[in-house]
Design a protein around this motif. Structure first.
Motif, PDB file in Angstrom:
ATOM      1  N   GLU A  49      34.117  25.373  47.383  1.00  0.00           N
ATOM      2  CA  GLU A  49      33.291  25.592  48.568  1.00  0.00           C
ATOM      3  C   GLU A  49      33.691  26.848  49.336  1.00  0.00           C
ATOM      4  O   GLU A  49      32.884  27.428  50.055  1.00  0.00           O
ATOM      5  CB  GLU A  49      33.375  24.369  49.494  1.00  0.00           C
ATOM      6  N   GLU A  50      34.938  27.262  49.203  1.00  0.00           N
ATOM      7  CA  GLU A  50      35.415  28.449  49.916  1.00  0.00           C
ATOM      8  C   GLU A  50      35.231  29.732  49.103  1.00  0.00           C
ATOM      9  O   GLU A  50      35.634  30.810  49.535  1.00  0.00           O
ATOM     10  CB  GLU A  50      36.898  28.269  50.274  1.00  0.00           C
ATOM     11  N   GLY A  51      34.640  29.597  47.917  1.00  0.00           N
ATOM     12  CA  GLY A  51      34.407  30.774  47.093  1.00  0.00           C
ATOM     13  C   GLY A  51      35.564  31.156  46.197  1.00  0.00           C
ATOM     14  O   GLY A  51      35.566  32.245  45.606  1.00  0.00           O
ATOM     15  N   LYS A  52      36.540  30.251  46.059  1.00  0.00           N
ATOM     16  CA  LYS A  52      37.677  30.526  45.193  1.00  0.00           C
ATOM     17  C   LYS A  52      37.335  30.173  43.755  1.00  0.00           C
ATOM     18  O   LYS A  52      36.781  29.110  43.474  1.00  0.00           O
ATOM     19  CB  LYS A  52      38.891  29.722  45.650  1.00  0.00           C
ATOM     20  N   LEU A  53      37.677  31.080  42.842  1.00  0.00           N
ATOM     21  CA  LEU A  53      37.367  30.882  41.428  1.00  0.00           C
ATOM     22  C   LEU A  53      38.348  29.927  40.767  1.00  0.00           C
ATOM     23  O   LEU A  53      39.527  29.900  41.123  1.00  0.00           O
ATOM     24  CB  LEU A  53      37.392  32.215  40.680  1.00  0.00           C
ATOM     25  N   SER A  54      37.851  29.175  39.802  1.00  0.00           N
ATOM     26  CA  SER A  54      38.717  28.325  38.989  1.00  0.00           C
ATOM     27  C   SER A  54      39.753  29.193  38.274  1.00  0.00           C
ATOM     28  O   SER A  54      39.446  30.302  37.823  1.00  0.00           O
ATOM     29  CB  SER A  54      37.880  27.561  37.964  1.00  0.00           C
ATOM     30  N   ALA A  55      40.969  28.691  38.143  1.00  0.00           N
ATOM     31  CA  ALA A  55      42.032  29.443  37.475  1.00  0.00           C
ATOM     32  C   ALA A  55      41.659  29.778  36.033  1.00  0.00           C
ATOM     33  O   ALA A  55      42.085  30.807  35.496  1.00  0.00           O
ATOM     34  CB  ALA A  55      43.337  28.650  37.517  1.00  0.00           C
ATOM     35  N   ALA A  56      40.831  28.938  35.415  1.00  0.00           N
ATOM     36  CA  ALA A  56      40.432  29.188  34.026  1.00  0.00           C
ATOM     37  C   ALA A  56      39.622  30.465  33.878  1.00  0.00           C
ATOM     38  O   ALA A  56      39.564  31.056  32.794  1.00  0.00           O
ATOM     39  CB  ALA A  56      39.626  27.992  33.504  1.00  0.00           C
ATOM     40  N   LEU A  57      38.999  30.916  34.966  1.00  0.00           N
ATOM     41  CA  LEU A  57      38.162  32.118  34.935  1.00  0.00           C
ATOM     42  C   LEU A  57      38.944  33.415  35.111  1.00  0.00           C
ATOM     43  O   LEU A  57      38.427  34.492  34.794  1.00  0.00           O
ATOM     44  CB  LEU A  57      37.105  32.052  36.048  1.00  0.00           C
ATOM     45  N   LEU A  58      40.159  33.333  35.613  1.00  0.00           N
ATOM     46  CA  LEU A  58      40.862  34.533  36.052  1.00  0.00           C
ATOM     47  C   LEU A  58      41.091  35.580  34.957  1.00  0.00           C
ATOM     48  O   LEU A  58      40.838  36.768  35.171  1.00  0.00           O
ATOM     49  CB  LEU A  58      42.187  34.142  36.723  1.00  0.00           C
ATOM     50  N   PRO A  59      41.562  35.202  33.744  1.00  0.00           N
ATOM     51  CA  PRO A  59      41.726  36.237  32.708  1.00  0.00           C
ATOM     52  C   PRO A  59      40.418  36.942  32.376  1.00  0.00           C
ATOM     53  O   PRO A  59      40.381  38.170  32.203  1.00  0.00           O
ATOM     54  CB  PRO A  59      42.264  35.442  31.507  1.00  0.00           C
ATOM     55  N   MET A  60      39.342  36.166  32.300  1.00  0.00           N
ATOM     56  CA  MET A  60      38.055  36.754  31.962  1.00  0.00           C
ATOM     57  C   MET A  60      37.558  37.686  33.066  1.00  0.00           C
ATOM     58  O   MET A  60      37.117  38.812  32.806  1.00  0.00           O
ATOM     59  CB  MET A  60      37.022  35.649  31.712  1.00  0.00           C
ATOM     60  N   MET A  61      37.648  37.252  34.320  1.00  0.00           N
ATOM     61  CA  MET A  61      37.124  38.063  35.420  1.00  0.00           C
ATOM     62  C   MET A  61      37.969  39.309  35.652  1.00  0.00           C
ATOM     63  O   MET A  61      37.440  40.370  36.007  1.00  0.00           O
ATOM     64  CB  MET A  61      37.046  37.225  36.692  1.00  0.00           C
ATOM     65  N   LYS A  62      39.269  39.218  35.414  1.00  0.00           N
ATOM     66  CA  LYS A  62      40.115  40.402  35.522  1.00  0.00           C
ATOM     67  C   LYS A  62      39.655  41.467  34.545  1.00  0.00           C
ATOM     68  O   LYS A  62      39.614  42.665  34.873  1.00  0.00           O
ATOM     69  CB  LYS A  62      41.579  40.028  35.244  1.00  0.00           C
ATOM     70  N   THR A  63      39.262  41.052  33.353  1.00  0.00           N
ATOM     71  CA  THR A  63      38.799  41.992  32.326  1.00  0.00           C
ATOM     72  C   THR A  63      37.408  42.525  32.646  1.00  0.00           C
ATOM     73  O   THR A  63      37.135  43.718  32.483  1.00  0.00           O
ATOM     74  CB  THR A  63      38.784  41.302  30.955  1.00  0.00           C
ATOM     75  N   ILE A  64      36.518  41.663  33.119  1.00  0.00           N
ATOM     76  CA  ILE A  64      35.166  42.092  33.461  1.00  0.00           C
ATOM     77  C   ILE A  64      35.177  43.118  34.591  1.00  0.00           C
ATOM     78  O   ILE A  64      34.408  44.089  34.582  1.00  0.00           O
ATOM     79  CB  ILE A  64      34.300  40.872  33.838  1.00  0.00           C
ATOM     80  N   LEU A  65      36.062  42.940  35.564  1.00  0.00           N
ATOM     81  CA  LEU A  65      36.125  43.865  36.691  1.00  0.00           C
ATOM     82  C   LEU A  65      36.761  45.191  36.329  1.00  0.00           C
ATOM     83  O   LEU A  65      36.461  46.215  36.959  1.00  0.00           O
ATOM     84  CB  LEU A  65      36.905  43.227  37.848  1.00  0.00           C
ATOM     85  N   ALA A  66      37.638  45.224  35.333  1.00  0.00           N
ATOM     86  CA  ALA A  66      38.340  46.472  34.993  1.00  0.00           C
ATOM     87  C   ALA A  66      38.479  46.621  33.485  1.00  0.00           C
ATOM     88  O   ALA A  66      39.581  46.584  32.941  1.00  0.00           O
ATOM     89  CB  ALA A  66      39.719  46.487  35.658  1.00  0.00           C
ATOM     90  N   PRO A  67      37.363  46.809  32.773  1.00  0.00           N
ATOM     91  CA  PRO A  67      37.463  46.989  31.316  1.00  0.00           C
ATOM     92  C   PRO A  67      37.949  48.385  30.970  1.00  0.00           C
ATOM     93  O   PRO A  67      37.595  49.367  31.625  1.00  0.00           O
ATOM     94  CB  PRO A  67      36.026  46.777  30.848  1.00  0.00           C
ATOM     95  N   GLY A  68      38.763  48.475  29.932  1.00  0.00           N
ATOM     96  CA  GLY A  68      39.196  49.782  29.454  1.00  0.00           C
ATOM     97  C   GLY A  68      38.224  50.328  28.423  1.00  0.00           C
ATOM     98  O   GLY A  68      37.936  51.517  28.377  1.00  0.00           O
ATOM     99  N   VAL A  69      37.691  49.429  27.585  1.00  0.00           N
ATOM    100  CA  VAL A  69      36.721  49.799  26.563  1.00  0.00           C
ATOM    101  C   VAL A  69      35.555  48.813  26.649  1.00  0.00           C
ATOM    102  O   VAL A  69      35.763  47.607  26.762  1.00  0.00           O
ATOM    103  CB  VAL A  69      37.324  49.745  25.142  1.00  0.00           C
ATOM    104  N   VAL A  70      34.344  49.339  26.614  1.00  0.00           N
ATOM    105  CA  VAL A  70      33.141  48.512  26.645  1.00  0.00           C
ATOM    106  C   VAL A  70      32.406  48.684  25.310  1.00  0.00           C
ATOM    107  O   VAL A  70      32.082  49.806  24.917  1.00  0.00           O
ATOM    108  CB  VAL A  70      32.209  48.910  27.802  1.00  0.00           C
ATOM    109  N   ILE A  71      32.171  47.581  24.614  1.00  0.00           N
ATOM    110  CA  ILE A  71      31.442  47.609  23.345  1.00  0.00           C
ATOM    111  C   ILE A  71      30.143  46.839  23.533  1.00  0.00           C
ATOM    112  O   ILE A  71      30.145  45.683  23.969  1.00  0.00           O
ATOM    113  CB  ILE A  71      32.262  46.990  22.207  1.00  0.00           C
TER     114      ILE A  71
END
Length: 285
Positions: A49-71
């Motif tokens: 409810e406070e807008g905090k992401l599930s811990a399971a999402l964190l690795p994925m979202m870290k990569t989506i926000l800062a990709p080094g290579v996009v295919i």
């Protein structure tokens, strides 16, 4: 609706869900027009409810926000166009794959050592020998002629037999001109057997100090089922769509699965380039 499989860290998300998660992960406000998408994420337990992401999402979202290579993988077939892809970050690799007729795509982390295998799976690369041989191994014509043949597949109408379909495609190709036998019959067969035409593109920062454009590599293939794989050499990739006209040259070359595997591997930058890309992509300004 978004959903997830915690046992395999897989997430089914539509574009609006990814946008909401990106805004929340970056600490920004979610636009009002995406409130329903945010509510759906809350209802399935990926956001509280406070807008905090599930811990399971964190690795994925870290990569989506800062990709080094996009295919990016753009695929077109009888069921329409699909967009798949892969994001390579400093610590994780995220793959996403669409499904015909469904707004959600599947997102999940990939073991870095299996990148080429995963990309080969995305294009349905089959290592077994192709079926029958084609009469010629190189086809040269124009974009306009090929589009005249492909347009047959897009028309609504009664169900046709394979022979009837090839004949209609052949007639379409003849209106485009520029093809004679045996290439005319071959292209009609290629279009009739076409499972998908796809294009793979990779992009990354070529140099750490480069704050401008990105380095890109790309190639395109026709997967023609029993007639094998055909590399589209012309128009050469990457090429802006606005530079393509009906008179533009079009060339297909028959290749084997081993050649496509090598081309997929060549899309990836070397280790030094990857390190620079992962470190510098977010600084592009």
């Amino acid at each position: 609706m978004p959903s997830f499989d915690i046992s395999r860290s897989r997430f089914r998300l539509a574009d609006q869900h990814v946008i909401v998660l990106s805004e929340l992960a970056a600490g920004d406000e979610v636009p009002d027009e995406l409130a329903s998408a945010q509510k759906e994420l809350q209802d399935c337990g990926l956001v509280d409810e406070e807008g905090k992401l599930s811990a399971a999402l964190l690795p994925m979202m870290k990569t989506i926000l800062a990709p080094g290579v996009v295919i990016s993988l753009e695929a077109a077939g009888r069921q329409g166009k699909l967009h798949h892809g892969m994001l390579i970050g400093a610590d994780h690799v995220v793959a996403h794959q669409s499904w015909p007729g469904v707004s959600e795509a599947e997102y999940g982390c990939v073991e870095p050592k299996t990148l080429v295998w995963k990309l080969a799976e995305m294009v349905n690369l089959q290592q077994s020998p192709a079926g029958r041989d084609a009469a010629v191994s190189v086809v040269e014509t124009t974009i306009g002629t090929v589009e005249a043949g492909l347009s047959v597949l897009e028309r609504e109408g009664p169900v046709r037999s394979a022979a009837d379909e090839r004949e209609v495609i052949r007639q379409g190709l003849e209106t485009g001109g520029g093809l004679a036998e045996p290439a005319l019959s071959l292209v009609a067969e290629l279009i009739s057997e076409l499972r998908s035409s796809w294009r793979l593109t990779s992009a990354w920062k070529a140099h750490p100090e480069d704050r401008g454009g990105a380095q890109t590599r790309s190639f395109a293939v026709w997967d023609c089922g029993p007639l094998g794989y055909w590399l589209r050499e012309l128009p050469s990739e990457p090429v802006p769509e606005e530079r393509i006209t009906p008179a533009s040259a079009f060339r297909l070359v028959r290749v084997d699965a081993k050649t496509i595997w090598a081309r997929i591997a060549d899309l990836l930058p070397d280790q030094d380039e990857l390190r620079h890309a992962a470190a510098r992509w977010p600084d592009q300004g």
